[in-house]
Design a protein around this motif. Structure first.
Motif, PDB file in Angstrom:
ATOM      1  N   LYS A   1      24.406  34.139  54.134  1.00  0.00           N
ATOM      2  CA  LYS A   1      24.071  33.736  52.765  1.00  0.00           C
ATOM      3  C   LYS A   1      24.356  35.046  51.799  1.00  0.00           C
ATOM      4  CE  LYS A   1      20.801  33.025  49.257  1.00  0.00           C
ATOM      5  NZ  LYS A   1      19.418  32.371  48.587  1.00  0.00           N
ATOM      6  N   ASP A   2      24.074  36.214  52.432  1.00  0.00           N
ATOM      7  CA  ASP A   2      24.583  37.174  50.989  1.00  0.00           C
ATOM      8  C   ASP A   2      25.664  37.415  51.445  1.00  0.00           C
ATOM      9  OD1 ASP A   2      22.100  37.739  50.537  1.00  0.00           O
ATOM     10  OD2 ASP A   2      21.241  39.173  52.217  1.00  0.00           O
ATOM     11  N   ALA A   3      27.018  37.508  52.309  1.00  0.00           N
ATOM     12  CA  ALA A   3      28.301  37.004  52.955  1.00  0.00           C
ATOM     13  C   ALA A   3      28.931  36.389  52.304  1.00  0.00           C
ATOM     14  CB  ALA A   3      28.302  37.354  54.105  1.00  0.00           C
ATOM     15  N   ALA A   4      28.302  35.458  51.880  1.00  0.00           N
ATOM     16  CA  ALA A   4      28.674  34.158  50.825  1.00  0.00           C
ATOM     17  C   ALA A   4      28.781  35.028  49.324  1.00  0.00           C
ATOM     18  CB  ALA A   4      28.600  32.654  50.901  1.00  0.00           C
ATOM     19  N   GLU A   5      28.147  34.699  49.152  1.00  0.00           N
ATOM     20  CA  GLU A   5      27.651  35.808  47.384  1.00  0.00           C
ATOM     21  C   GLU A   5      29.115  36.801  47.807  1.00  0.00           C
ATOM     22  OE1 GLU A   5      23.391  36.675  46.979  1.00  0.00           O
ATOM     23  OE2 GLU A   5      23.327  34.693  46.355  1.00  0.00           O
ATOM     24  N   VAL A   6      28.545  37.436  47.864  1.00  0.00           N
ATOM     25  CA  VAL A   6      29.706  38.606  48.053  1.00  0.00           C
ATOM     26  C   VAL A   6      31.417  38.367  48.643  1.00  0.00           C
ATOM     27  CG1 VAL A   6      30.667  41.311  49.848  1.00  0.00           C
ATOM     28  CG2 VAL A   6      28.222  40.449  49.457  1.00  0.00           C
ATOM     29  N   ARG A   7      31.892  37.477  48.868  1.00  0.00           N
ATOM     30  CA  ARG A   7      32.617  37.110  49.483  1.00  0.00           C
ATOM     31  C   ARG A   7      33.576  36.510  47.642  1.00  0.00           C
ATOM     32  NH1 ARG A   7      35.932  32.002  50.614  1.00  0.00           N
ATOM     33  NH2 ARG A   7      37.771  32.572  52.180  1.00  0.00           N
ATOM     34  N   GLY A   8      32.353  35.515  47.504  1.00  0.00           N
ATOM     35  CA  GLY A   8      32.660  34.671  45.886  1.00  0.00           C
ATOM     36  C   GLY A   8      32.401  35.578  44.417  1.00  0.00           C
ATOM     37  N   ALA A   9      32.042  36.886  44.986  1.00  0.00           N
ATOM     38  CA  ALA A   9      31.902  37.563  44.070  1.00  0.00           C
ATOM     39  C   ALA A   9      33.622  37.848  44.089  1.00  0.00           C
ATOM     40  CB  ALA A   9      31.431  39.084  43.902  1.00  0.00           C
ATOM     41  N   LEU A  10      34.249  38.386  45.398  1.00  0.00           N
ATOM     42  CA  LEU A  10      35.149  39.130  45.300  1.00  0.00           C
ATOM     43  C   LEU A  10      36.618  38.162  45.072  1.00  0.00           C
ATOM     44  CD1 LEU A  10      35.062  40.533  49.332  1.00  0.00           C
ATOM     45  CD2 LEU A  10      35.747  41.776  47.521  1.00  0.00           C
ATOM     46  N   GLU A  11      36.019  37.190  45.281  1.00  0.00           N
ATOM     47  CA  GLU A  11      36.897  36.001  44.864  1.00  0.00           C
ATOM     48  C   GLU A  11      37.720  35.932  43.405  1.00  0.00           C
ATOM     49  OE1 GLU A  11      35.396  32.409  46.093  1.00  0.00           O
ATOM     50  OE2 GLU A  11      36.695  32.558  48.245  1.00  0.00           O
ATOM     51  N   ASP A  12      36.060  36.100  43.135  1.00  0.00           N
ATOM     52  CA  ASP A  12      36.412  36.332  41.105  1.00  0.00           C
ATOM     53  C   ASP A  12      37.001  37.626  40.634  1.00  0.00           C
ATOM     54  OD1 ASP A  12      34.475  34.502  41.123  1.00  0.00           O
ATOM     55  OD2 ASP A  12      32.599  35.303  40.943  1.00  0.00           O
ATOM     56  N   THR A  13      37.082  38.658  41.188  1.00  0.00           N
ATOM     57  CA  THR A  13      37.411  39.911  41.103  1.00  0.00           C
ATOM     58  C   THR A  13      38.678  39.650  41.491  1.00  0.00           C
ATOM     59  OG1 THR A  13      35.521  41.466  41.562  1.00  0.00           O
ATOM     60  CG2 THR A  13      37.427  42.494  41.492  1.00  0.00           C
ATOM     61  N   GLN A  14      39.248  38.997  42.501  1.00  0.00           N
ATOM     62  CA  GLN A  14      41.016  38.881  42.600  1.00  0.00           C
ATOM     63  C   GLN A  14      41.529  38.277  41.772  1.00  0.00           C
ATOM     64  OE1 GLN A  14      41.233  37.436  46.437  1.00  0.00           O
ATOM     65  NE2 GLN A  14      41.635  39.124  47.184  1.00  0.00           N
TER      66      GLN A  14
ATOM     67  N   VAL B   1      42.294  40.115  38.450  1.00  0.00           N
ATOM     68  CA  VAL B   1      43.230  41.250  39.310  1.00  0.00           C
ATOM     69  C   VAL B   1      44.698  40.709  39.110  1.00  0.00           C
ATOM     70  CG1 VAL B   1      44.360  42.603  41.106  1.00  0.00           C
ATOM     71  CG2 VAL B   1      41.414  42.733  40.427  1.00  0.00           C
ATOM     72  N   GLN B   2      45.020  39.387  39.086  1.00  0.00           N
ATOM     73  CA  GLN B   2      45.717  38.580  39.166  1.00  0.00           C
ATOM     74  C   GLN B   2      46.326  38.401  38.064  1.00  0.00           C
ATOM     75  OE1 GLN B   2      44.790  34.634  41.524  1.00  0.00           O
ATOM     76  NE2 GLN B   2      44.904  35.609  43.552  1.00  0.00           N
ATOM     77  N   ALA B   3      45.115  38.035  36.930  1.00  0.00           N
ATOM     78  CA  ALA B   3      45.608  38.124  35.731  1.00  0.00           C
ATOM     79  C   ALA B   3      45.572  39.520  35.448  1.00  0.00           C
ATOM     80  CB  ALA B   3      44.471  37.269  34.980  1.00  0.00           C
ATOM     81  N   GLN B   4      45.643  40.006  35.792  1.00  0.00           N
ATOM     82  CA  GLN B   4      45.789  41.640  34.827  1.00  0.00           C
ATOM     83  C   GLN B   4      47.819  41.982  35.541  1.00  0.00           C
ATOM     84  OE1 GLN B   4      43.578  43.879  37.195  1.00  0.00           O
ATOM     85  NE2 GLN B   4      42.066  44.091  35.401  1.00  0.00           N
ATOM     86  N   GLY B   5      47.702  41.170  36.903  1.00  0.00           N
ATOM     87  CA  GLY B   5      48.889  41.194  37.264  1.00  0.00           C
ATOM     88  C   GLY B   5      49.934  40.609  36.936  1.00  0.00           C
TER      89      GLY B   5
ATOM     90  N   VAL C   1      48.328  41.730  24.793  1.00  0.00           N
ATOM     91  CA  VAL C   1      48.514  41.901  26.320  1.00  0.00           C
ATOM     92  C   VAL C   1      47.695  42.578  26.949  1.00  0.00           C
ATOM     93  CG1 VAL C   1      49.919  42.418  27.905  1.00  0.00           C
ATOM     94  CG2 VAL C   1      51.027  40.752  27.088  1.00  0.00           C
ATOM     95  N   ALA C   2      48.183  43.884  25.901  1.00  0.00           N
ATOM     96  CA  ALA C   2      47.725  44.983  26.431  1.00  0.00           C
ATOM     97  C   ALA C   2      45.647  44.991  26.276  1.00  0.00           C
ATOM     98  CB  ALA C   2      47.409  46.252  25.803  1.00  0.00           C
ATOM     99  N   PHE C   3      45.515  44.312  25.034  1.00  0.00           N
ATOM    100  CA  PHE C   3      44.104  43.190  24.700  1.00  0.00           C
ATOM    101  C   PHE C   3      43.214  42.457  25.694  1.00  0.00           C
ATOM    102  CE2 PHE C   3      40.994  40.566  22.329  1.00  0.00           C
ATOM    103  CZ  PHE C   3      39.703  41.700  22.256  1.00  0.00           C
ATOM    104  N   ASN C   4      43.742  41.847  26.593  1.00  0.00           N
ATOM    105  CA  ASN C   4      43.578  40.796  27.463  1.00  0.00           C
ATOM    106  C   ASN C   4      43.489  41.059  28.495  1.00  0.00           C
ATOM    107  OD1 ASN C   4      43.281  38.624  25.493  1.00  0.00           O
ATOM    108  ND2 ASN C   4      45.310  37.897  26.162  1.00  0.00           N
ATOM    109  N   ALA C   5      43.987  42.360  29.256  1.00  0.00           N
ATOM    110  CA  ALA C   5      44.262  43.124  30.458  1.00  0.00           C
ATOM    111  C   ALA C   5      43.206  44.442  30.353  1.00  0.00           C
ATOM    112  CB  ALA C   5      45.570  43.855  30.626  1.00  0.00           C
ATOM    113  N   ALA C   6      42.465  44.708  28.796  1.00  0.00           N
ATOM    114  CA  ALA C   6      41.476  45.292  28.851  1.00  0.00           C
ATOM    115  C   ALA C   6      40.106  44.924  29.537  1.00  0.00           C
ATOM    116  CB  ALA C   6      40.768  46.040  27.763  1.00  0.00           C
ATOM    117  N   VAL C   7      40.352  43.657  28.176  1.00  0.00           N
ATOM    118  CA  VAL C   7      38.572  42.121  28.859  1.00  0.00           C
ATOM    119  C   VAL C   7      38.249  42.195  30.213  1.00  0.00           C
ATOM    120  CG1 VAL C   7      38.357  39.919  27.638  1.00  0.00           C
ATOM    121  CG2 VAL C   7      38.822  41.619  26.302  1.00  0.00           C
ATOM    122  N   GLU C   8      39.943  41.177  30.902  1.00  0.00           N
ATOM    123  CA  GLU C   8      39.096  40.743  32.356  1.00  0.00           C
ATOM    124  C   GLU C   8      39.034  42.538  32.850  1.00  0.00           C
ATOM    125  OE1 GLU C   8      39.363  37.808  33.505  1.00  0.00           O
ATOM    126  OE2 GLU C   8      40.328  37.030  31.528  1.00  0.00           O
TER     127      GLU C   8
END
Length: 445
Positions: A40-53, A56-60, A132-139
């Motif tokens: 369960k904990d691993a699934a939550e970590v995996r989900g948090a990493l998906e959110d962060t990914q 980062v994709q939006a930042q890219g 663009v920079a403002f949106n990137a900073a928010v993300e």
């Protein structure tokens, strides 16, 4: 009078063995519960990493847009530099040859118009860059500690873009004033009212204005140099974040799968783990679905080619996308009898659905078979889950599993940024010995 106490009889080897077996069984059950909690904990970590990914994709994407805009600004600044140099040269030529001053003044006016257009373009692009920079900073702020460095650099990019925009506006203002001066000068020349001394004085003023424009353009160029440096820092931040996330995501994925496999092995050994009732319910439902489909084939209600149809035809105007196949009408008739009954098996059951081998859900539980609402993606994601292809990690694994059962832990996307953590027991659905798909039984912890 003494009373003799009869000593207790020693336990037999069979009783002692039973005690040891029970103790070992309890240890295994506790271990299975602990592993399930770890999963369960691993699934939550995996989900948090998906959110962060996703962040980062939006930042890219923001970085790609920023690079395009900086290139456009660079081209516009080059045009300003060239046009300003032409204006300065025209002033010098006009001062050296007063006879041709009319033509030179006209050329200066045309050149300055080009400068004005280029400066206006820089102003427009700089504004976009700031956004663009403002949106990137928010993300980046959404990413927490992991995005702090990116947020700082993004703020610097926004500030520098503002300075470039201010310089460009100053150039536009100076050009407007200079153009008015040139217009008056041209009128005086046309009337032959200006004496040579006045002409020279006017040229000096024009030359000073052109020099101010050149200075503003040079300052803008320096700011652009800093802006490019900051943009490169952003690119490095995104690249490093992407690499680190990939390592972390792959590690969490392996860890989650290891926890799932350990619980599967314990359950497969015959130990009555907490998930076993849901596993048996999934296996029974899979057998019932398979039997219904075999009866439909025997009765001629559908042909084998139609039952295994994998040509998913999009339904226009749906978001998330929905599709139809040639077996949808049949599954709408057959599946609810089994799927809805399993929903009442436990108050922990969230859904019970049959997926074909590609993760396609023709018929979901009735409460998730609501017609889509146009333009309401969050609502559709949560309530209109039928006629959809779930080809994510969990969906495909359950659909294509051919082992007796499969256990998985994952976050389910409910739309609007809301997720729920679920476990899922899956069992294969076979039709006349041919693998059709999987029965997915999801339940809460």
């Amino acid at each position: 009078m003494f009373r003799w106490l009869t000593p207790s009889r020693a336990a037999t080897p069979q009783v002692e063995q039973q005690r040891e077996d029970n103790a070992a069984l309890n240890v295994v059950k506790r271990l299975a519960r602990a592993i399930s909690t770890v999963g369960k904990d691993a699934a939550e970590v995996r989900g948090a990493l998906e959110d962060t990914q996703r962040i980062v994709q939006a930042q890219g994407q923001a970085m790609q847009a920023l690079a395009r805009q900086l290139d456009q600004i660079g081209q516009a600044q080059a045009a300003i530099a060239a046009a300003t140099a032409q204006s300065a040269a025209a002033v010098q030529r006009a001062r050296g040859a007063l006879g041709g001053v009319g033509g030179e003044v006209g050329g200066m006016a045309a050149t300055l118009a080009q400068v004005s257009d280029a400066a206006a373009e820089i102003t427009r692009i700089s504004l976009q860059t700031r956004l663009v920079a403002f949106n990137a900073a928010v993300e980046a702020k959404h990413a927490g500690e992991a995005g702090r460095g990116f947020a700082v650099v993004a703020e610097a990019v926004k500030a520098l873009a503002g300075q470039v925009e201010a310089s460009s506006k100053a150039i536009v203002g100076a050009i407007a004033s200079l153009q008015q001066r040139i217009d008056r000068f041209s009128a005086e020349l046309a009337e032959d009212a200006a004496r040579p001394s006045q002409i020279h004085a006017a040229f000096r003023e024009v030359e000073q204005d052109v020099q101010r424009i050149a200075a503003s353009a040079a300052e803008s160029g320096q700011q652009m140099g800093l802006l490019n440096e900051r943009a490169q820092e952003l690119e490095r931040e995104v690249s490093q974040a992407s690499q680190g996330l990939k390592v972390a995501f792959d590690g969490s994925d392996r860890f989650l799968r290891m926890a799932e496999e350990l619980v599967e092995q314990i359950a497969g050994s015959g130990v009555e783990v907490d998930d076993m009732p849901f596993i048996r319910a999934a296996q029974q439902a899979a057998a019932d679905i398979g039997a219904l489909l075999e009866d439909a084939l025997r009765g001629g209600r559908i042909g084998e080619a139609d039952l295994f149809d994998a040509h998913y035809r999009p339904i226009d105007g749906t978001q998330p996308p929905q599709h139809t196949t040639r077996f949808c009408a049949l599954t709408d008739q057959l599946f609810p009898a089994v799927q809805e009954q399993v929903l009442g098996f436990s108050d922990k059951v969230v859904f019970c659905i049959a997926a074909d081998r590609n993760g396609y859900i023709a018929t979901h539980n009735r409460k998730y078979c609501q017609p889509q609402r146009p333009g309401d993606l969050a609502w559709n994601t949560a309530h209109s889950r039928y006629r959809r292809i779930f080809d994510d990690r969990t969906g495909l694994a359950s659909a294509r599993n051919e082992r007796p059962f499969l256990l998985q832990t994952y976050r389910r996307d409910m739309g609007g940024g809301r997720f729920v953590l679920l476990k899922e027991a899956a069992a294969p659905i076979t039709v006349n010995g041919r693998h059709w798909g999987g029965l997915r039984l999801a339940f809460s912890f």
